[in-house]
Design a protein around this motif. Structure first.
Motif, PDB file in Angstrom:
ATOM      1  N   THR A  44      27.354 -81.358  57.331  1.00  0.00           N
ATOM      2  CA  THR A  44      27.414 -80.202  56.290  1.00  0.00           C
ATOM      3  C   THR A  44      26.270 -80.240  55.662  1.00  0.00           C
ATOM      4  OG1 THR A  44      28.839 -79.053  54.839  1.00  0.00           O
ATOM      5  CG2 THR A  44      28.642 -81.476  54.409  1.00  0.00           C
ATOM      6  N   TYR A  45      25.795 -78.860  55.276  1.00  0.00           N
ATOM      7  CA  TYR A  45      24.607 -78.436  54.491  1.00  0.00           C
ATOM      8  C   TYR A  45      25.118 -78.397  53.197  1.00  0.00           C
ATOM      9  CZ  TYR A  45      20.508 -76.185  52.771  1.00  0.00           C
ATOM     10  OH  TYR A  45      19.525 -76.107  51.878  1.00  0.00           O
ATOM     11  N   ILE A  46      24.652 -79.053  52.380  1.00  0.00           N
ATOM     12  CA  ILE A  46      24.868 -79.355  50.633  1.00  0.00           C
ATOM     13  C   ILE A  46      23.505 -79.197  50.224  1.00  0.00           C
ATOM     14  CG2 ILE A  46      25.486 -80.717  49.076  1.00  0.00           C
ATOM     15  CD1 ILE A  46      27.880 -80.111  50.749  1.00  0.00           C
ATOM     16  N   MET A  47      23.514 -78.157  49.276  1.00  0.00           N
ATOM     17  CA  MET A  47      22.205 -77.740  48.533  1.00  0.00           C
ATOM     18  C   MET A  47      22.433 -77.744  46.973  1.00  0.00           C
ATOM     19  SD  MET A  47      20.084 -74.276  49.161  1.00  0.00           S
ATOM     20  CE  MET A  47      21.372 -73.061  49.430  1.00  0.00           C
ATOM     21  N   VAL A  48      21.627 -78.464  46.279  1.00  0.00           N
ATOM     22  CA  VAL A  48      21.575 -78.391  44.797  1.00  0.00           C
ATOM     23  C   VAL A  48      20.964 -76.978  44.468  1.00  0.00           C
ATOM     24  CG1 VAL A  48      21.056 -79.819  42.760  1.00  0.00           C
ATOM     25  CG2 VAL A  48      21.637 -80.839  44.826  1.00  0.00           C
ATOM     26  N   LYS A  49      21.494 -76.126  43.799  1.00  0.00           N
ATOM     27  CA  LYS A  49      20.831 -75.044  43.734  1.00  0.00           C
ATOM     28  C   LYS A  49      19.827 -75.235  42.403  1.00  0.00           C
ATOM     29  CE  LYS A  49      24.770 -72.297  44.876  1.00  0.00           C
ATOM     30  NZ  LYS A  49      25.760 -71.399  44.666  1.00  0.00           N
ATOM     31  N   PRO A  50      18.868 -74.258  42.065  1.00  0.00           N
ATOM     32  CA  PRO A  50      17.992 -74.188  41.082  1.00  0.00           C
ATOM     33  C   PRO A  50      18.574 -74.867  39.737  1.00  0.00           C
ATOM     34  CG  PRO A  50      17.438 -72.251  42.132  1.00  0.00           C
ATOM     35  CD  PRO A  50      18.891 -72.810  42.641  1.00  0.00           C
TER      36      PRO A  50
ATOM     37  N   PHE B  97      28.027 -88.151  47.082  1.00  0.00           N
ATOM     38  CA  PHE B  97      28.169 -88.107  48.475  1.00  0.00           C
ATOM     39  C   PHE B  97      28.247 -89.395  49.163  1.00  0.00           C
ATOM     40  CE2 PHE B  97      28.204 -83.712  47.796  1.00  0.00           C
ATOM     41  CZ  PHE B  97      29.059 -83.168  48.851  1.00  0.00           C
ATOM     42  N   GLU B  98      27.175 -90.126  48.710  1.00  0.00           N
ATOM     43  CA  GLU B  98      26.792 -91.659  49.198  1.00  0.00           C
ATOM     44  C   GLU B  98      27.979 -92.554  48.841  1.00  0.00           C
ATOM     45  OE1 GLU B  98      22.979 -92.891  47.104  1.00  0.00           O
ATOM     46  OE2 GLU B  98      22.328 -92.984  49.018  1.00  0.00           O
ATOM     47  N   LYS B  99      28.489 -92.276  47.739  1.00  0.00           N
ATOM     48  CA  LYS B  99      29.531 -93.308  47.427  1.00  0.00           C
ATOM     49  C   LYS B  99      30.762 -93.189  48.174  1.00  0.00           C
ATOM     50  CE  LYS B  99      28.038 -94.245  42.715  1.00  0.00           C
ATOM     51  NZ  LYS B  99      28.091 -93.855  41.405  1.00  0.00           N
ATOM     52  N   ARG B 100      31.190 -91.886  48.532  1.00  0.00           N
ATOM     53  CA  ARG B 100      32.213 -91.290  49.242  1.00  0.00           C
ATOM     54  C   ARG B 100      32.088 -92.015  50.691  1.00  0.00           C
ATOM     55  NH1 ARG B 100      36.364 -86.991  48.594  1.00  0.00           N
ATOM     56  NH2 ARG B 100      37.829 -87.851  50.164  1.00  0.00           N
ATOM     57  N   GLY B 101      30.833 -92.270  51.131  1.00  0.00           N
ATOM     58  CA  GLY B 101      30.789 -92.831  52.377  1.00  0.00           C
ATOM     59  C   GLY B 101      30.083 -91.853  53.580  1.00  0.00           C
ATOM     60  N   PHE B 102      29.515 -90.794  52.990  1.00  0.00           N
ATOM     61  CA  PHE B 102      28.897 -89.929  53.860  1.00  0.00           C
ATOM     62  C   PHE B 102      27.253 -90.374  54.029  1.00  0.00           C
ATOM     63  CE2 PHE B 102      32.201 -86.870  52.545  1.00  0.00           C
ATOM     64  CZ  PHE B 102      32.692 -86.631  53.821  1.00  0.00           C
TER      65      PHE B 102
ATOM     66  N   GLY C 102      33.408 -81.948  51.832  1.00  0.00           N
ATOM     67  CA  GLY C 102      32.278 -81.731  51.314  1.00  0.00           C
ATOM     68  C   GLY C 102      32.450 -80.429  49.914  1.00  0.00           C
ATOM     69  N   ARG C 103      33.309 -79.456  50.505  1.00  0.00           N
ATOM     70  CA  ARG C 103      33.796 -78.260  49.689  1.00  0.00           C
ATOM     71  C   ARG C 103      34.747 -78.784  48.696  1.00  0.00           C
ATOM     72  NH1 ARG C 103      31.808 -72.823  50.065  1.00  0.00           N
ATOM     73  NH2 ARG C 103      33.933 -72.170  50.102  1.00  0.00           N
ATOM     74  N   ALA C 104      35.551 -79.820  49.131  1.00  0.00           N
ATOM     75  CA  ALA C 104      36.637 -80.266  48.073  1.00  0.00           C
ATOM     76  C   ALA C 104      35.860 -80.951  46.973  1.00  0.00           C
ATOM     77  CB  ALA C 104      37.393 -81.164  48.664  1.00  0.00           C
ATOM     78  N   MET C 105      34.877 -81.687  47.317  1.00  0.00           N
ATOM     79  CA  MET C 105      33.943 -82.534  46.199  1.00  0.00           C
ATOM     80  C   MET C 105      33.362 -81.605  45.553  1.00  0.00           C
ATOM     81  SD  MET C 105      32.664 -85.558  48.759  1.00  0.00           S
ATOM     82  CE  MET C 105      31.594 -86.413  47.472  1.00  0.00           C
TER      83      MET C 105
ATOM     84  N   CYS D 115      25.619 -76.264  42.795  1.00  0.00           N
ATOM     85  CA  CYS D 115      25.550 -76.682  44.429  1.00  0.00           C
ATOM     86  C   CYS D 115      26.279 -75.586  45.415  1.00  0.00           C
ATOM     87  CB  CYS D 115      26.368 -77.945  44.387  1.00  0.00           C
ATOM     88  SG  CYS D 115      27.945 -77.859  43.805  1.00  0.00           S
ATOM     89  N   HIS D 116      25.784 -75.721  46.461  1.00  0.00           N
ATOM     90  CA  HIS D 116      26.280 -75.043  47.744  1.00  0.00           C
ATOM     91  C   HIS D 116      27.082 -75.893  48.760  1.00  0.00           C
ATOM     92  CE1 HIS D 116      26.487 -72.436  51.307  1.00  0.00           C
ATOM     93  NE2 HIS D 116      25.787 -73.457  52.015  1.00  0.00           N
ATOM     94  N   GLY D 117      27.827 -75.612  49.239  1.00  0.00           N
ATOM     95  CA  GLY D 117      28.483 -76.501  50.624  1.00  0.00           C
ATOM     96  C   GLY D 117      28.861 -75.669  51.778  1.00  0.00           C
ATOM     97  N   SER D 118      28.570 -75.740  52.936  1.00  0.00           N
ATOM     98  CA  SER D 118      28.964 -75.098  54.057  1.00  0.00           C
ATOM     99  C   SER D 118      30.458 -74.756  54.208  1.00  0.00           C
ATOM    100  CB  SER D 118      28.527 -75.552  55.376  1.00  0.00           C
ATOM    101  OG  SER D 118      27.166 -76.031  55.290  1.00  0.00           O
ATOM    102  N   ASP D 119      30.956 -73.541  54.322  1.00  0.00           N
ATOM    103  CA  ASP D 119      32.399 -73.553  54.231  1.00  0.00           C
ATOM    104  C   ASP D 119      33.041 -73.690  55.742  1.00  0.00           C
ATOM    105  OD1 ASP D 119      31.652 -71.053  55.806  1.00  0.00           O
ATOM    106  OD2 ASP D 119      32.202 -69.636  54.210  1.00  0.00           O
ATOM    107  N   ALA D 120      32.238 -73.875  56.796  1.00  0.00           N
ATOM    108  CA  ALA D 120      32.975 -74.153  58.176  1.00  0.00           C
ATOM    109  C   ALA D 120      31.818 -74.853  59.032  1.00  0.00           C
ATOM    110  CB  ALA D 120      33.196 -72.702  58.840  1.00  0.00           C
ATOM    111  N   VAL D 121      32.438 -75.412  60.075  1.00  0.00           N
ATOM    112  CA  VAL D 121      31.621 -76.081  60.876  1.00  0.00           C
ATOM    113  C   VAL D 121      30.397 -75.336  61.368  1.00  0.00           C
ATOM    114  CG1 VAL D 121      31.574 -77.447  63.172  1.00  0.00           C
ATOM    115  CG2 VAL D 121      33.160 -78.017  61.498  1.00  0.00           C
TER     116      VAL D 121
END
Ligand code: RTP
Length: 150
Positions: free
Chosen positions: A7-13, A28-33, A87-90, A117-123
Motif C-alpha cells: 500500500t502507498y501511505i503518505m504523510v501529508k504536508p 506501521f513498523e510496530k504493527r508488523g508491516f 493501512g486505511r483502518a490504521m 496522511c493518505h492511504g491507498s483505498d484498493a489494491v
C-alpha cells in the motif's frame, strides 16, 4: 489477500510540519508491516493532480492540490498481510472527527482538509500510486524478523 500486498501511505504536508512522520512510521513498523520504499518530496501541482485524478471536479479539489503542494510530503510503500485495508483502518476515517481514537487521524487531527496522511483505498489504486510516486521501483530485501510475523 497476500503477505506481499503493498500500500502507498503518505504523510501529508501538515503531518510533516507537525513532526508526525516518525510517529506514523512507528505505527506501521510496530504493527508488523515492512517498509519497502520511502522518500521526502515537494510535489508539483501537476503530479498531485495525477495522484488525485479521481477527485477532479470535486469542489474541494483546488484547495486539496494547494494544501498538498504547500510543503514536502513523505511517501512510503508498506508491505504485509492485507496492507491496503489494514493501512486505511490504521489511518481512520477521512474526516478526523469521525475517526476513532487509536487511529492516526483520530489521535492527531480534527479537520478533513488537514487530515495528515493518505492511504491507498484498493489494491489496484495502490499499484497505480506506487508507480506514480516510485517510478524507479521499490526495494527488495529480507527482514530478519519476518519469520516471527508470518
Ligand atoms: P486520502 O486519499 O487522502 O487518503 O483520503 P480519502 O481516500 O480518505 O478521501 P478522499 O475522498 O479520496 O479525499 C481525498 C482527500 O481530500 C480531502 N478532502 N477534503 N473539504 C472536504 O470536504 C474534503 N473532502 C476530502 C482530504 O484531505 C482527503 O483525505
Amino acid at each position: 489477500m497476500s503477505i506481499k500486498e503493498q500500500t502507498y501511505i503518505m504523510v501529508k504536508p501538515d503531518g510533516v510540519q507537525r513532526g508526525l512522520v516518525g510517529e506514523i512510521i512507528a505505527r506501521f513498523e510496530k504493527r508488523g508491516f515492512k517498509l519497502v520504499a520511502m522518500k521526502l518530496v515537494h510535489a508539483t501541482p501537476e503530479h498531485l493532480e495525477k495522484h488525485y485524478a479521481d477527485l477532479k471536479g470535486k469542489p474541494f479539489f483546488p484547495g486539496l492540490i494547494k494544501y498538498m503542494a504547500s510543503g514536502p510530503v513523505v511517501g512510503m510503500v508498506w508491505e504485509g498481510l492485507d496492507a491496503v485495508k489494514t493501512g486505511r483502518a490504521m489511518l481512520g476515517a477521512t474526516n478526523p472527527l469521525a475517526s476513532s481514537p487509536g487511529t492516526i487521524r483520530g489521535d492527531y487531527a480534527l479537520a478533513v482538509g488537514r487530515n495528515i496522511c493518505h492511504g491507498s483505498d484498493a489494491v489496484e489504486s495502490a499499484k497505480k500510486e506506487i508507480a506514480l510516486w516510485f517510478p524507479e521501483g521499490i526495494i527488495q530485501y529480507t527482514n530478519t524478523n519476518e519469520g516471527w510475523i508470518f
